[in-house]
Design an enzyme around this catalytic site. Structure first.
Site, short mmCIF file in Angstrom:
data_model
loop_
_atom_site.label_atom_id
_atom_site.label_comp_id
_atom_site.label_asym_id
_atom_site.label_seq_id
_atom_site.Cartn_x
_atom_site.Cartn_y
_atom_site.Cartn_z
N LYS A 161 -25.09 -20.84 -21.13
CA LYS A 161 -24.22 -21.78 -20.39
C LYS A 161 -25.00 -22.69 -19.43
O LYS A 161 -24.56 -23.78 -19.11
CB LYS A 161 -23.13 -21.01 -19.63
CG LYS A 161 -22.14 -20.36 -20.58
CD LYS A 161 -20.96 -19.74 -19.87
CE LYS A 161 -20.05 -19.07 -20.89
NZ LYS A 161 -18.72 -18.84 -20.37
N GLY A 187 -22.68 -8.97 -11.46
CA GLY A 187 -23.28 -9.89 -12.42
C GLY A 187 -23.53 -11.26 -11.80
O GLY A 187 -22.89 -11.64 -10.82
N VAL A 246 -21.04 -17.24 -16.48
CA VAL A 246 -19.64 -17.47 -16.13
C VAL A 246 -19.39 -17.30 -14.62
O VAL A 246 -18.38 -17.76 -14.10
CB VAL A 246 -18.72 -16.53 -16.95
CG1 VAL A 246 -18.74 -15.09 -16.42
CG2 VAL A 246 -17.28 -17.04 -17.00
N GLY A 276 -10.42 -9.70 -19.88
CA GLY A 276 -10.62 -11.14 -19.87
C GLY A 276 -9.87 -11.91 -20.93
O GLY A 276 -10.14 -13.10 -21.13
#
Length: 263
Positions: free
Chosen positions: A65, A125, A129, A232
């Site tokens: 990403k 984390g 994202v 999610g």
């Protein structure tokens, strides 16, 4: 026939093709959506295929990403703020990088009717994202955001963008109302996040960005000790819905059939 693709590594778990191909069928769109496992060295070639109209749109997942950013011509405001891209498309001979994760997370939380305002949120984390989730949490009025990552250096990097972020060592558990697993721990059934579930007490929200498998150990253990849990899946559906609308100028339906499709 138009071609769309999700790229990542690993990619087997991705249900993006199932969802997008379902919406193609429902909206009579002549297109196909596939998944492709790549390495960082392949990004340039994939973007070239988009430039040459061999591919019409790309979704980006872990761990690319951020690393895809240098290969696009322009970032949307959302992608720029998060420094994270999950949707790529071409318009007027320019390749754009966009982010639908921010609104995807926000819509999922609002759909659950969970009020973030004034809450302490603990994120596990620091991957692709996470900046999107932080931006959504701030927008929804979170009181405090605490973050822990196995590689502390990566967590400290995020603090350069979000100065009020609190960083704690991996294995340290602060007080929180909601905890978010944004690591890949849970993609494999044997994966475990070591937390003192009993000591944390009940009535907290445990949220896992992972949607396949639909219940990770992180969620099943939290449930045993009287906590709310959410995977999610709805974030995934909402971010896909926004990407689909952007690409096709058609807003697909999120109905029971769509939701059950991913069970």
């Amino acid at each position: 026939m138009k071609k769309y693709l999700v790229i990542g590594n690993p990619i087997e778990h991705s249900l993006s093709p199932k969802l997008h191909n379902h919406w193609f069928e429902k909206n009579n769109i002549n297109a196909i959506y596939n998944k492709k496992q790549i390495n960082e060295i392949d990004i340039k070639d994939i973007i070239s295929e988009l430039r040459n109209d061999k591919i019409n749109g790309i979704n980006v997942t872990v761990p690319f990403k951020q690393s895809i950013i240098p290969f696009v011509d322009e970032l949307s405001a959302e992608a720029n703020n998060a420094q994270s891209v999950n949707t790529v498309y071409k318009e007027n001979n320019k390749v754009f990088g966009h982010n639908t994760d921010i609104s995807g997370f926000e819509l999922a939380m609002r759909g659950k009717s969970y009020d973030i305002k004034g809450k302490k949120i603990f994120i596990l984390g620091a991957g692709g994202v996470v900046p999107s989730i932080i931006l959504a949490l701030k927008k929804m009025g979170a009181n405090k955001i605490i973050l822990s990552n196995r590689t502390k250096k990566k967590a400290e990097q995020l603090k350069k963008t979000f100065s009020d972020l609190e960083i704690v060592d991996w294995g340290v558990t602060p007080e929180f109302n909601m905890i978010i697993n944004a690591t890949s721990l849970g993609l494999n059934k044997e994966d475990e996040i070591k937390l003192d579930y009993a000591g944390l007490g009940p009535n907290k929200l445990f949220y896992d960005v992972i949607y396949n498998p639909k219940e990770t150990k992180f969620l099943s253990k939290a449930k045993q000790f009287g906590n709310q849990t959410e995977n999610g899946k709805m974030m995934f559906i909402y971010q896909a819905h926004q990407a689909f609308t952007l690409w096709h100028k058609v807003m697909p339906k999120i109905d029971e059939e769509t939701i059950k499709l991913l069970d």
